[in-house]
Design an enzyme around this catalytic site. Structure first.
Site, PDB file in Angstrom:
ATOM      1  N   ILE A   1     -28.719  54.425 115.755  1.00 37.62           N
ATOM      2  CA  ILE A   1     -29.490  55.744 114.996  1.00 37.62           C
ATOM      3  C   ILE A   1     -28.261  56.359 115.463  1.00 37.62           C
ATOM      4  CG2 ILE A   1     -31.098  58.150 115.282  1.00 37.62           C
ATOM      5  CD1 ILE A   1     -32.780  55.021 115.464  1.00 37.62           C
TER       6      ILE A   1
ATOM      7  N   LYS B   1     -37.921  70.532 124.066  1.00 33.11           N
ATOM      8  CA  LYS B   1     -37.135  70.966 123.191  1.00 33.11           C
ATOM      9  C   LYS B   1     -36.954  70.967 122.086  1.00 33.11           C
ATOM     10  CE  LYS B   1     -32.241  69.225 123.436  1.00 33.11           C
ATOM     11  NZ  LYS B   1     -32.003  69.385 121.492  1.00 33.11           N
ATOM     12  N   ASN B   2     -36.763  69.645 121.541  1.00 30.27           N
ATOM     13  CA  ASN B   2     -37.220  69.390 120.112  1.00 30.27           C
ATOM     14  C   ASN B   2     -38.391  70.278 119.522  1.00 30.27           C
ATOM     15  OD1 ASN B   2     -34.853  68.408 120.443  1.00 30.27           O
ATOM     16  ND2 ASN B   2     -35.134  66.022 120.585  1.00 30.27           N
TER      17      ASN B   2
ATOM     18  N   ARG C   1     -28.567  72.220 128.211  1.00 26.53           N
ATOM     19  CA  ARG C   1     -29.346  72.247 126.951  1.00 26.53           C
ATOM     20  C   ARG C   1     -30.340  72.047 126.597  1.00 26.53           C
ATOM     21  NH1 ARG C   1     -26.676  68.887 123.217  1.00 26.53           N
ATOM     22  NH2 ARG C   1     -28.673  69.864 122.256  1.00 26.53           N
TER      23      ARG C   1
ATOM     24  N   ASP D   1     -32.721  59.067 122.074  1.00 26.52           N
ATOM     25  CA  ASP D   1     -32.289  59.983 123.594  1.00 26.52           C
ATOM     26  C   ASP D   1     -32.858  59.222 124.749  1.00 26.52           C
ATOM     27  OD1 ASP D   1     -31.077  62.197 121.549  1.00 26.52           O
ATOM     28  OD2 ASP D   1     -33.360  63.393 121.615  1.00 26.52           O
TER      29      ASP D   1
ATOM     30  N   CYS E   1     -20.737  66.706 115.629  1.00 26.20           N
ATOM     31  CA  CYS E   1     -20.652  67.771 117.130  1.00 26.20           C
ATOM     32  C   CYS E   1     -20.634  65.853 118.254  1.00 26.20           C
ATOM     33  CB  CYS E   1     -22.713  67.563 117.237  1.00 26.20           C
ATOM     34  SG  CYS E   1     -23.194  65.728 117.570  1.00 26.20           S
TER      35      CYS E   1
ATOM     36  N   ARG F   1     -22.911  64.331 111.888  1.00 27.17           N
ATOM     37  CA  ARG F   1     -24.169  64.626 111.794  1.00 27.17           C
ATOM     38  C   ARG F   1     -24.718  64.874 110.239  1.00 27.17           C
ATOM     39  NH1 ARG F   1     -27.051  65.111 117.101  1.00 27.17           N
ATOM     40  NH2 ARG F   1     -28.845  65.775 116.185  1.00 27.17           N
ATOM     41  N   PRO F   2     -24.270  63.926 109.740  1.00 29.61           N
ATOM     42  CA  PRO F   2     -24.612  64.364 108.036  1.00 29.61           C
ATOM     43  C   PRO F   2     -26.325  65.365 107.665  1.00 29.61           C
ATOM     44  CG  PRO F   2     -24.748  62.740 108.659  1.00 29.61           C
ATOM     45  CD  PRO F   2     -24.773  62.895 109.289  1.00 29.61           C
ATOM     46  N   ILE F   3     -26.584  65.859 106.948  1.00 27.90           N
ATOM     47  CA  ILE F   3     -27.347  67.236 106.381  1.00 27.90           C
ATOM     48  C   ILE F   3     -27.452  66.407 104.678  1.00 27.90           C
ATOM     49  CG2 ILE F   3     -27.859  68.547 108.268  1.00 27.90           C
ATOM     50  CD1 ILE F   3     -26.363  70.631 106.171  1.00 27.90           C
ATOM     51  N   ASP F   4     -27.542  66.088 104.545  1.00 26.52           N
ATOM     52  CA  ASP F   4     -27.359  64.918 103.141  1.00 26.52           C
ATOM     53  C   ASP F   4     -28.907  65.106 102.250  1.00 26.52           C
ATOM     54  OD1 ASP F   4     -26.734  62.875 104.723  1.00 26.52           O
ATOM     55  OD2 ASP F   4     -27.261  62.145 102.787  1.00 26.52           O
ATOM     56  N   LEU F   5     -29.966  64.029 103.090  1.00 24.51           N
ATOM     57  CA  LEU F   5     -31.048  64.142 103.721  1.00 24.51           C
ATOM     58  C   LEU F   5     -31.803  65.899 103.360  1.00 24.51           C
ATOM     59  CD1 LEU F   5     -31.805  61.345 105.601  1.00 24.51           C
ATOM     60  CD2 LEU F   5     -31.527  60.964 102.905  1.00 24.51           C
TER      61      LEU F   5
ATOM     62  N   ARG G   1     -25.950  72.765 117.115  1.00 25.67           N
ATOM     63  CA  ARG G   1     -26.403  72.026 115.851  1.00 25.67           C
ATOM     64  C   ARG G   1     -27.854  71.689 114.879  1.00 25.67           C
ATOM     65  NH1 ARG G   1     -28.583  67.831 112.702  1.00 25.67           N
ATOM     66  NH2 ARG G   1     -26.970  67.187 111.710  1.00 25.67           N
TER      67      ARG G   1
HETATM   68  C1  UD1 Z   1     -33.450  65.173 116.419  1.00 28.93           C
HETATM   69  C2  UD1 Z   1     -33.508  64.891 117.947  1.00 28.93           C
HETATM   70  C3  UD1 Z   1     -32.843  64.274 118.383  1.00 28.93           C
HETATM   71  C4  UD1 Z   1     -32.935  62.682 118.717  1.00 28.93           C
HETATM   72  C5  UD1 Z   1     -32.832  62.540 116.623  1.00 28.93           C
HETATM   73  C6  UD1 Z   1     -33.278  61.437 116.735  1.00 28.93           C
HETATM   74  C7  UD1 Z   1     -33.751  67.785 117.521  1.00 28.93           C
HETATM   75  C8  UD1 Z   1     -32.882  68.578 117.883  1.00 28.93           C
HETATM   76  N1  UD1 Z   1     -32.550  66.751 117.750  1.00 28.93           N
HETATM   77  O1  UD1 Z   1     -32.550  65.068 115.914  1.00 28.93           O
HETATM   78  O2  UD1 Z   1     -32.530  64.526 119.671  1.00 28.93           O
HETATM   79  O3  UD1 Z   1     -31.751  62.877 118.696  1.00 28.93           O
HETATM   80  O4  UD1 Z   1     -33.454  63.766 115.898  1.00 28.93           O
HETATM   81  O5  UD1 Z   1     -34.623  60.749 117.172  1.00 28.93           O
HETATM   82  O6  UD1 Z   1     -34.860  67.581 117.275  1.00 28.93           O
HETATM   83  N2  UD1 Z   1     -29.397  61.625 108.854  1.00 28.93           N
HETATM   84  C9  UD1 Z   1     -28.528  61.425 107.968  1.00 28.93           C
HETATM   85  N3  UD1 Z   1     -29.030  62.451 106.549  1.00 28.93           N
HETATM   86  C10 UD1 Z   1     -29.743  63.274 106.932  1.00 28.93           C
HETATM   87  C11 UD1 Z   1     -29.926  63.408 108.368  1.00 28.93           C
HETATM   88  C12 UD1 Z   1     -30.025  62.547 109.069  1.00 28.93           C
HETATM   89  O7  UD1 Z   1     -28.170  60.293 107.448  1.00 28.93           O
HETATM   90  O8  UD1 Z   1     -29.268  64.224 106.388  1.00 28.93           O
HETATM   91  C13 UD1 Z   1     -28.624  60.503 109.623  1.00 28.93           C
HETATM   92  C14 UD1 Z   1     -28.200  60.625 110.749  1.00 28.93           C
HETATM   93  O9  UD1 Z   1     -26.444  60.606 111.098  1.00 28.93           O
HETATM   94  C15 UD1 Z   1     -28.423  60.024 112.183  1.00 28.93           C
HETATM   95  C16 UD1 Z   1     -29.901  59.653 111.901  1.00 28.93           C
HETATM   96  O10 UD1 Z   1     -30.006  60.079 110.954  1.00 28.93           O
HETATM   97  O11 UD1 Z   1     -27.563  59.033 112.303  1.00 28.93           O
HETATM   98  C17 UD1 Z   1     -31.438  60.820 112.381  1.00 28.93           C
HETATM   99  O12 UD1 Z   1     -31.692  61.541 112.692  1.00 28.93           O
HETATM  100  P1  UD1 Z   1     -32.079  62.911 112.572  1.00 28.93           P
HETATM  101  O13 UD1 Z   1     -33.389  61.973 112.115  1.00 28.93           O
HETATM  102  O14 UD1 Z   1     -32.256  63.897 111.376  1.00 28.93           O
HETATM  103  O15 UD1 Z   1     -31.915  63.789 113.461  1.00 28.93           O
HETATM  104  P2  UD1 Z   1     -32.498  65.260 114.531  1.00 28.93           P
HETATM  105  O16 UD1 Z   1     -32.936  65.847 113.039  1.00 28.93           O
HETATM  106  O17 UD1 Z   1     -30.584  65.805 113.761  1.00 28.93           O
END
Ligand code: UD1
Length: 424
Positions: A335, A28-29, A405, A313, A122, A127-131, A98
């Site tokens: 994580i 899926k991912n 999902r 996961d 979620c 689930r921040p997207i700041d990065l 998400r």
């Molecule tokens: C992806 C996977 C998810 C898996 C996760 C970690 C998909 C669709 N989903 O999620 O199944 O559990 O990797 O292996 O591939 N973070 C920030 N700011 C950001 C982005 C992330 O602080 O802008 C933090 C998140 O809150 C979290 C950590 O970084 O604590 C890991 O997130 P990330 O690696 O981005 O996971 P996803 O891509 O959302």
């Protein structure tokens, strides 16, 4: 997003020893970012081994909204992105999944503009997207965050940039790659995520003409090309589903042959299973056989880490298994903030677990006992199914839309392995 699976339940009579073989679904991912990547392509892409999942359906609905023509035949999905008509992802589709944020890099790369709603929180917590946003801003994208919406413009094109991530986020790495492949100049990603899904996305984009090196390492280089063509690609096997089925076999002290797997992708899971007393054998490079002794022992402390460490996961399913092992297992979740929601449901199934902050302490019991439980999230739901396979009596697992999902054939596969399981 709830669908007809909202009123459905899995009814599982626990205690049957699993045995047999299953073929793994596609990941899926990997499928989701690759479907987003198809937005960048001029022509028809075909994605093979694309699992039948509600998240994949949601991604296809987003593609259709943008003007792509999507169709499925068996496990292959075709996406024709020759003529896009919109850069706007409707809020209801963003909410359905998400990880739809990964469309941002692809849409802005193709259209120079993208509007979508903020993904918000979620089941796993914020689930921040700041990065993601900081990286795109560094690449020259103007982003306005207003009323829960993101309005992104790069009308003069995206500029390659050197980006250092403060955390190797999977989604941010994917978004940067997607934005960079058609940007002007070179993009460097330092402290990039190293997950196999990053390699798979890069391999797909390279087939379409993208210039990417270093995917799978901590530093990725992308040289922008003006235009991507189309390609056919086969999605890698789902390593989280592989780990789920291994936990299911182990919790029933059974055995399983996993076909079409990549053992390298689960190299952090295999030693844990061996440490507790399972034997794992590799055949023909893509088949794994696991057999579990009756007297499995707790593995000690398991700390979730980014790839190639122990994946967050798989923590819930491994916790279900640990609930039945002789001794104490300590899980440290590093994580996600809110990834113990399955614990209260595992307690209903007779597990002995206490939580202190990001640490869960699991005291193994001889046997779990059946209960009616609710899936709390995708992998939490899979953990409840794993636990119910061991439990004495008939359990009912509800809120299956979480499980749907990410698992294409959970009950059919478990039934084929000898489980007493049905969906009502
Ligand atoms: C992806 C996977 C998810 C898996 C996760 C970690 C998909 C669709 N989903 O999620 O199944 O559990 O990797 O292996 O591939 N973070 C920030 N700011 C950001 C982005 C992330 O602080 O802008 C933090 C998140 O809150 C979290 C950590 O970084 O604590 C890991 O997130 P990330 O690696 O981005 O996971 P996803 O891509 O959302």
């Amino acid at each position: 997003m709830a669908n007809s699976a909202e009123s459905q339940k899995l009814v599982i009579c626990g205690g049957r020893r699993l045995g047999g073989e299953v073929t793994l679904q596609g990941a899926k991912n990997s499928a989701l970012p690759i479907l987003a990547g198809a937005v960048l392509c001029n022509g028809e892409c075909v994605l093979h081994n694309c699992p039948r999942l509600s998240d994949v359906d949601a991604a296809c609905r987003i593609l259709s909204c943008l003007g792509c023509k999507c169709s499925r035949s068996g496990n292959s999905v075709s996406i024709n992105s020759s003529e896009l008509v919109s850069f706007d992802v409707p809020g209801d589709l963003m909410k359905e999944m998400r990880s739809s944020i990964v469309f941002l890099g692809a849409i802005i790369g193709r259209m120079g503009r993208c509007k979508l709603s903020f993904p918000g929180g979620c089941e796993l917590g914020p689930r921040p997207i700041d990065l993601h946003l900081a990286a795109l801003r560094k690449m020259g994208v103007d982003i306005k965050e207003e009323h829960g919406f993101l309005d992104c413009r790069a009308e003069k094109g995206i500029q390659g940039a050197a980006i250092s991530l403060t955390f190797p986020s999977v989604g941010a790495t994917e978004n940067i790659i997607l934005a960079a492949v058609t940007a002007k100049g070179i993009t460097e990603i330092h402290n990039a995520a190293r997950e196999p899904e990053i390699i798979d996305l890069s391999e797909f984009l390279k087939k379409c003409g993208a210039k990417i090196t270093g995917a799978g390492s901590g530093t990725i280089y992308i040289e922008g090309t003006a235009k991507l063509l189309s390609a056919e690609h086969e999605v890698i096997p789902d390593r989280i589903v592989a780990a789920t089925y291994m936990c299911c076999a182990a919790i029933t002290r059974g055995e399983i042959m996993l076909k079409k797997t990549n053992y390298r992708h689960i190299s952090a899971i295999i030693p844990i299973l061996e440490q507790i007393g399972c034997k794992v054998y590799l055949y023909d490079n893509d088949k794994l056989f696991l057999t579990a002794r009756k007297d499995l022992k707790a593995p000690g402390t398991l700390r979730t880490m980014v790839y190639p460490g122990f994946p967050t996961d798989t923590q819930p399913m491994m916790m279900a298994l640990a609930s039945t092992l002789d001794g104490t297992t300590v899980f440290v979740e590093t994580i996600f903030d809110n990834r113990f929601r399955h614990v209260s449901e595992l307690l209903r199934l007779g597990a002995k677990i206490s939580i202190e902050g990001s640490v869960a302490i699991v005291e193994g019991v001889k046997r779990l006992s059946a209960a009616d439980v609710d899936s709390t999230d995708l992998r939490g739901g899979a953990a409840l199914v794993t636990a119910a396979l061991n439990a004495d009596g008939v359990s009912k697992v509800s809120n299956l839309y979480h499980i749907d999902r990410g698992y294409a054939d959970l009950e059919a596969d478990l039934k084929a392995l000898g489980a007493d399981i049905k969906r009502i």
